[in-house]
Design a protein around this motif. Structure first.
Motif, short mmCIF file in Angstrom:
data_model
loop_
_atom_site.label_atom_id
_atom_site.label_comp_id
_atom_site.label_asym_id
_atom_site.label_seq_id
_atom_site.Cartn_x
_atom_site.Cartn_y
_atom_site.Cartn_z
N VAL A 38 50.07 37.25 33.42
CA VAL A 38 49.21 38.23 32.78
C VAL A 38 48.52 39.00 33.89
CG1 VAL A 38 47.18 38.60 31.35
CG2 VAL A 38 48.82 36.87 30.70
N VAL A 39 48.67 40.33 33.88
CA VAL A 39 48.06 41.17 34.89
C VAL A 39 46.90 41.91 34.23
CG1 VAL A 39 48.40 43.12 36.45
CG2 VAL A 39 50.23 41.46 36.11
N PHE A 40 45.72 41.82 34.83
CA PHE A 40 44.53 42.51 34.34
C PHE A 40 44.32 43.77 35.16
CE2 PHE A 40 43.66 38.02 33.62
CZ PHE A 40 43.36 38.03 32.28
N THR A 41 44.01 44.87 34.47
CA THR A 41 43.61 46.08 35.18
C THR A 41 42.24 46.49 34.66
OG1 THR A 41 44.75 47.48 33.58
CG2 THR A 41 45.96 46.91 35.58
N HIS A 42 41.46 47.08 35.54
CA HIS A 42 40.13 47.58 35.21
C HIS A 42 40.05 49.01 35.70
CE1 HIS A 42 35.70 47.99 35.88
NE2 HIS A 42 35.75 47.57 34.63
N ASN A 43 39.88 49.94 34.76
CA ASN A 43 39.89 51.37 35.08
C ASN A 43 41.15 51.78 35.83
OD1 ASN A 43 37.39 51.86 33.87
ND2 ASN A 43 36.32 51.22 35.72
N GLY A 44 42.29 51.20 35.44
CA GLY A 44 43.57 51.55 36.02
C GLY A 44 43.92 50.85 37.32
N LYS A 45 43.02 50.03 37.85
CA LYS A 45 43.29 49.33 39.10
C LYS A 45 43.49 47.84 38.82
CE LYS A 45 40.61 52.49 41.89
NZ LYS A 45 39.47 52.67 42.78
N ARG A 46 44.43 47.24 39.53
CA ARG A 46 44.73 45.82 39.34
C ARG A 46 43.51 44.98 39.72
NH1 ARG A 46 50.29 43.26 41.46
NH2 ARG A 46 50.33 41.55 39.99
N ALA A 47 43.10 44.11 38.81
CA ALA A 47 41.91 43.29 39.03
C ALA A 47 42.23 41.82 39.24
CB ALA A 47 40.95 43.44 37.85
N ALA A 48 43.23 41.29 38.54
CA ALA A 48 43.55 39.87 38.66
C ALA A 48 44.92 39.59 38.05
CB ALA A 48 42.51 39.02 37.97
N VAL A 49 45.47 38.43 38.38
CA VAL A 49 46.74 37.97 37.83
C VAL A 49 46.60 36.50 37.48
CG1 VAL A 49 49.20 37.60 38.27
CG2 VAL A 49 48.05 39.58 39.26
N MET A 74 37.79 38.89 29.66
CA MET A 74 38.53 39.44 30.81
C MET A 74 37.58 39.75 31.96
SD MET A 74 41.58 41.76 29.20
CE MET A 74 40.77 42.40 27.74
N ALA A 75 36.38 40.20 31.66
CA ALA A 75 35.39 40.46 32.70
C ALA A 75 35.02 39.16 33.41
CB ALA A 75 34.15 41.12 32.10
N ARG A 76 34.85 38.09 32.64
CA ARG A 76 34.52 36.79 33.25
C ARG A 76 35.65 36.29 34.14
NH1 ARG A 76 32.61 35.97 27.89
NH2 ARG A 76 30.35 36.03 27.86
N ILE A 77 36.87 36.41 33.66
CA ILE A 77 38.02 35.90 34.40
C ILE A 77 38.20 36.65 35.71
CG2 ILE A 77 40.55 35.79 34.39
CD1 ILE A 77 40.31 35.08 31.40
N THR A 78 38.02 37.97 35.69
CA THR A 78 38.24 38.76 36.90
C THR A 78 37.05 38.72 37.84
OG1 THR A 78 37.40 40.78 35.87
CG2 THR A 78 39.78 40.36 35.73
N GLY A 79 35.91 38.20 37.38
CA GLY A 79 34.72 38.15 38.22
C GLY A 79 33.95 39.45 38.21
N ASN A 80 34.38 40.41 37.40
CA ASN A 80 33.71 41.69 37.31
C ASN A 80 32.78 41.66 36.09
OD1 ASN A 80 32.93 44.30 37.46
ND2 ASN A 80 34.97 45.18 37.29
N TYR A 81 31.73 40.90 36.20
CA TYR A 81 30.85 40.68 35.06
C TYR A 81 29.42 40.97 35.47
CZ TYR A 81 29.14 38.55 30.80
OH TYR A 81 28.56 38.34 29.58
N ARG A 82 28.75 41.78 34.73
CA ARG A 82 27.37 42.12 35.05
C ARG A 82 26.48 40.89 34.94
NH1 ARG A 82 25.77 48.10 33.07
NH2 ARG A 82 27.21 49.11 34.48
N ARG A 83 25.62 40.77 35.89
CA ARG A 83 24.76 39.60 35.95
C ARG A 83 23.34 39.89 35.48
NH1 ARG A 83 28.54 40.02 39.52
NH2 ARG A 83 29.80 38.24 40.06
N GLY A 84 23.07 41.13 35.14
CA GLY A 84 21.76 41.47 34.61
C GLY A 84 20.73 41.81 35.66
N ASN A 85 21.07 41.74 36.95
CA ASN A 85 20.09 42.00 37.98
C ASN A 85 20.38 43.29 38.74
OD1 ASN A 85 22.33 41.27 39.37
ND2 ASN A 85 21.32 39.78 40.70
#
Length: 96
Positions: A38-49, A74-85
C-alpha cells in the motif's frame, strides 16, 4: 482473512477512501499495488509504503471506517499528524 478478501470489501474500502470531505480531508490517498504493498501519497507526494503483513493489517483496519477516520489513520501511519502545538511553536522566540 486472505489478502484482499472478496472484491466487494476492497471496492468498499477504496470507495470510502475517495469520498470528498470538506473539513476532514487531509489530502491522503492510498493505492493498493499487486505485490501486496500500500503506497500512501500526501498532496501528490509519496509519504509511506506498507508491505506484506502491515499492508494486510491496514486494509483490515480500513474496513467499515468512514473517509474522515481513514484520513486520520493514514496521517498517523505516515507520521504526518498535527500535534496541536503548531501555533505555540510559531510564537516561540527561537522560531521568530
Amino acid at each position: 482473512m486472505p489478502f484482499l478478501g472478496n472484491g466487494d470489501t476492497l471496492s468498499a474500502i477504496l470507495a470510502a477512501a475517495t469520498e470528498t470531505i470538506d473539513d476532514d480531508d487531509l489530502s491522503f490517498v492510498f493505492k493498493l499495488l499487486k505485490n501486496e504493498e500500500v503506497v500512501f501519497t500526501h498532496n501528490g507526494k509519496r509519504a509511506a509504503v506498507l508491505r506484506k503483513e502491515k499492508c494486510r493489517w491496514f486494509l483490515e483496519d480500513m474496513e467499515g471506517r468512514d473517509a474522515a477516520s481513514q484520513q486520520q489513520e493514514m496521517a498517523r501511519i505516515t507520521g504526518n499528524y498535527r500535534r496541536g502545538n503548531e501555533r505555540t511553536a510559531k510564537d516561540h522566540p527561537r522560531n521568530r
